[in-house]
Design an enzyme around this catalytic site. Structure first.
Site, PDB file in Angstrom:
ATOM      1  CB  SER A 108      -0.889   0.040   1.241  1.00  0.00           C
ATOM      2  OG  SER A 108      -1.609  -1.150   1.364  1.00  0.00           O
TER       3      SER A 108
HETATM    4  N1  SAH Z   1       0.777  -5.359   4.452  1.00  0.00           N
HETATM    5  C1  SAH Z   1       1.284  -5.832   3.188  1.00  0.00           C
HETATM    6  C2  SAH Z   1       0.261  -5.648   2.103  1.00  0.00           C
HETATM    7  C3  SAH Z   1       0.156  -6.846   1.232  1.00  0.00           C
HETATM    8  S1  SAH Z   1      -1.244  -6.904   0.163  1.00  0.00           S
HETATM    9  C4  SAH Z   1       2.631  -5.217   2.864  1.00  0.00           C
HETATM   10  O1  SAH Z   1       3.093  -4.343   3.632  1.00  0.00           O
HETATM   11  O2  SAH Z   1       3.236  -5.643   1.882  1.00  0.00           O
HETATM   12  C5  SAH Z   1      -2.372  -7.913   1.097  1.00  0.00           C
HETATM   13  C6  SAH Z   1      -1.941  -9.315   1.367  1.00  0.00           C
HETATM   14  O3  SAH Z   1      -3.045  -9.975   1.992  1.00  0.00           O
HETATM   15  C7  SAH Z   1      -1.584 -10.147   0.141  1.00  0.00           C
HETATM   16  O4  SAH Z   1      -0.274 -10.585   0.271  1.00  0.00           O
HETATM   17  C8  SAH Z   1      -2.577 -11.301   0.188  1.00  0.00           C
HETATM   18  O5  SAH Z   1      -2.030 -12.541  -0.232  1.00  0.00           O
HETATM   19  C9  SAH Z   1      -2.939 -11.345   1.652  1.00  0.00           C
HETATM   20  N2  SAH Z   1      -4.192 -12.038   1.981  1.00  0.00           N
HETATM   21  C10 SAH Z   1      -5.398 -12.000   1.352  1.00  0.00           C
HETATM   22  N3  SAH Z   1      -6.295 -12.817   1.969  1.00  0.00           N
HETATM   23  C11 SAH Z   1      -5.633 -13.367   3.016  1.00  0.00           C
HETATM   24  C12 SAH Z   1      -6.005 -14.304   4.029  1.00  0.00           C
HETATM   25  N4  SAH Z   1      -7.220 -14.847   4.100  1.00  0.00           N
HETATM   26  N5  SAH Z   1      -5.066 -14.653   4.940  1.00  0.00           N
HETATM   27  C13 SAH Z   1      -3.818 -14.148   4.906  1.00  0.00           C
HETATM   28  N6  SAH Z   1      -3.403 -13.262   3.973  1.00  0.00           N
HETATM   29  C14 SAH Z   1      -4.296 -12.877   3.035  1.00  0.00           C
END
Ligand code: SAH
Length: 266
Positions: A108
């Protein structure tokens, strides 16, 4: 193993400057003369001079944009966002933009990350100057937000459903020696009951609703911050406060997060 980006040489090469907080609470500046603000080892950690400078510019913009929590601003100053990105994207690391992290996922924008962590720390029973207790992050991605959370909380559990990203986050985090950060491979839809109750739960992916497991695993007085679909095709940031009197939900500004998915991706 992913090669570490060395920071591009095109940035301004003046020495790293400590952030100081002068008269106005919102005007964070680099190199002022007012009382020195404690900066979590940006100069001491051996990072490139250039990245420290651009990071302090990013933090000044965050403060100008309304982020007030000093712990959050200091974490944004300390954590090297470029180390979580592929080399080809490192020169965009301190722009206010979301960027691809592989596997179809994105990191993000800094201002969204800072805003969400600041919101998380304003739970009803929290002192804004102190660290949060135990925190659960759903969606580790590349590990950037997890690293920030580890600076503003006593203990962090972060869970990721894509194996390759979980492994990448581990590689990214390992050299940072963040002993209070625990990365987990699993489906965050169920939360992580072993670490509950949590003072804060934060999600980096948005679903149609907030799983009841997350609310159950929130401590009394704890706060949850997550994107959620409010109407078809549009997501908003949602804050849930849990108190002995019940659950209080607040819907805030529109956001644009990747979807919250169920199950694991090996
Ligand atoms: N906070 C992260 C943002 C990653 S984008 C950063 O700093 O990079 C959001 C992430 O949520 C993705 O990697 C996706 O795979 C994960 N995600 C989506 N659904 C999920 C679930 N049910 N359990 C764990 N992770 C999940």
């Amino acid at each position: 193993m992913k090669s570490r980006p060395s920071f591009p040489a095109k940035f301004n090469t003046s020495p790293p400057q400590k952030l100081v907080k002068p008269s106005s609470p919102l005007s964070w500046v680099a190199g002022g003369t007012a009382k020195q603000h404690t900066v979590a080892s940006s100069a001491a950690s051996g990072l490139g001079l250039d990245s420290a400078t651009v990071r302090s510019t990013m933090v000044r913009r965050l403060a100008e944009g309304g982020i007030e929590d000093e712990l959050v601003l200091n974490a944004m100053l300390a954590v090297e966002r470029h180390k979580f990105l592929d080399t080809a994207l490192a020169n965009q690391a301190y722009e206010d933009t979301s960027l691809p992290i592989g596997f179809g996922q994105t990191i993000s924008k800094p201002n969204v990350v800072a805003r969400m962590i600041e919101l998380l720390r304003h739970g009803k029973n929290l002192r804004i100057t102190g660290k949060l207790g135990r925190v659960l992050e759903i969606g580790t991605g590349c590990g950037y937000q997890a690293a920030l959370l580890s600076h503003v909380s006593q203990e962090v559990y972060s869970i990721e459903r894509i194996k390759g990203l979980y492994e990448r986050a581990r590689e990214n985090i390992r050299p940072m020696r963040l002993g209070n950060l625990h990365l987990l491979f699993g489906d965050g839809l169920q939360g992580y009951p072993s670490g509950a109750p949590y003072a804060g739960i934060i999600a980096a992916a948005g679903g149609e609703n907030i799983p009841t497991e997350w609310i159950e695993q929130l401590a009394d007085g704890g706060r949850l911050v997550a994107p959620m679909s409010v109407t078809k095709g549009s997501q908003s940031l949602v804050v849930i406060d849990k108190t002995s009197a019940g659950i209080h939900k607040t819907v805030l500004e529109p956001v644009n997060f990747v979807p919250l998915l169920s199950g694991l991706s090996e």
